[in-house]
Design a protein around this motif. Structure first.
Motif, PDB file in Angstrom:
ATOM      1  N   PHE A 119       3.826   1.750  -2.427  1.00 46.54           N
ATOM      2  CA  PHE A 119       3.311   1.200  -3.686  1.00 46.54           C
ATOM      3  C   PHE A 119       1.828   1.503  -3.783  1.00 46.54           C
ATOM      4  N   GLU A 168       2.351  -3.218  -8.526  1.00 44.36           N
ATOM      5  CA  GLU A 168       3.546  -2.542  -8.011  1.00 44.36           C
ATOM      6  C   GLU A 168       4.141  -3.320  -6.847  1.00 44.36           C
ATOM      7  N   GLU A 189      10.609   5.168  -5.647  1.00 44.86           N
ATOM      8  CA  GLU A 189       9.218   5.093  -6.062  1.00 44.86           C
ATOM      9  C   GLU A 189       8.643   6.493  -6.287  1.00 44.86           C
ATOM     10  N   GLN A 190       7.728   6.599  -7.213  1.00 47.88           N
ATOM     11  CA  GLN A 190       7.053   7.859  -7.521  1.00 47.88           C
ATOM     12  C   GLN A 190       8.053   9.009  -7.674  1.00 47.88           C
ATOM     13  N   ASP A 236       6.343   4.814 -12.034  1.00 47.82           N
ATOM     14  CA  ASP A 236       6.109   4.091 -10.782  1.00 47.82           C
ATOM     15  C   ASP A 236       7.404   3.916  -9.993  1.00 47.82           C
ATOM     16  N   PHE A 237       8.484   3.622 -10.684  1.00 50.01           N
ATOM     17  CA  PHE A 237       9.776   3.442 -10.025  1.00 50.01           C
ATOM     18  C   PHE A 237      10.902   3.867 -10.956  1.00 50.01           C
ATOM     19  N   ILE A 288       4.337   0.644 -14.778  1.00 53.25           N
ATOM     20  CA  ILE A 288       3.617  -0.607 -14.536  1.00 53.25           C
ATOM     21  C   ILE A 288       2.134  -0.399 -14.822  1.00 53.25           C
TER      22      ILE A 288
END
Length: 222
Positions: free
Chosen positions: A102, A107, A125-126, A145-146, A160
């Motif tokens: 994160f 996050e 993630e990413q 972000d996710f 986010i």
């Protein structure tokens, strides 16, 4: 369908919990225990020897490192502007506990609140960047972000951002351009999460639950 957990579902004493108890800058969350656990009395030598012998007689346990992060880019740990790190988690889609990274406190809150939900199947993630065209015709790219996959199979791309930055940058308009260029196999829909939705009390209690249910990194030797 909201990804954030409803704060009312958490105990009232959640406001006494500080999420920073489980975070040190640039280190994995799973490597830290709450201070109270360090004050527990150690078992006597006789009890410890017996317990160890029983474990060795029944099973031979070996340590296995968690699977690496699936992020499309590595998180830069050193940052004075934001809170960054990683944690080890296990969701149904993971065959074995995996590292999840994160890049901000928001996050981290979202991740904790998502991990305690029973309808979560996968968390990435990413994910790979989405290339899109802005309103002025210029080309750009965006990394969500996710991407969260629910038990129903629905995939949701999560962005986010602090609420003030959403307003200042007109991020909703930009996110609309990203959504229009997003491939159907990437996600079924896009959801914007701000600090106004990530309640601190709920996130603090979620962090406590995540720490209590940390996955084991030992397995029985073949």
């Amino acid at each position: 369908m909201s990804i954030g957990t409803d704060p009312s579902s958490f105990p009232r004493d959640a406001e006494k919990v500080n999420p920073s108890e489980w975070f040190r800058r640039g280190r994995s969350l799973h490597t830290y225990e709450k201070a109270e656990t360090l004050l527990l009395p150690r078992p006597s030598a006789t009890v410890w020897k017996f317990a160890r012998s029983e474990t060795m007689m029944n099973n031979t346990l070996i340590y296995r490192s968690p699977d690496p992060s699936r992020a499309s880019r590595d998180v830069i740990r050193r940052s004075r502007a934001s809170l960054r790190g990683s944690m080890i988690a296990k969701v149904p889609a993971f065959p074995y506990p995996r590292v999840i990274q994160f890049e901000s406190m928001l996050e981290y809150r979202f991740l904790c609140m998502t991990l305690v939900r029973p309808d979560i199947h996968d968390i990435l993630e990413q994910p790979p960047a989405i290339h899109y065209r802005r309103g002025d015709g210029s080309d750009a790219s965006h990394v969500f972000d996710f991407v969260v996959t629910l038990s129903s199979g629905e995939r949701i791309a999560i962005a986010i951002k602090p609420a003030d930055r959403v307003v200042q940058r007109d991020f909703v308009t930009e996110l609309g351009c990203v959504a229009a260029a997003m491939p159907k196999h990437f996600a079924h829909r896009v959801k914007l999460i701000t600090d106004e939705q990530l309640n601190r009390r709920a996130a603090a209690e979620a962090a406590r639950l995540v720490m209590r249910s940390r996955p084991q990194l030992t397995e029985v030797a073949a």
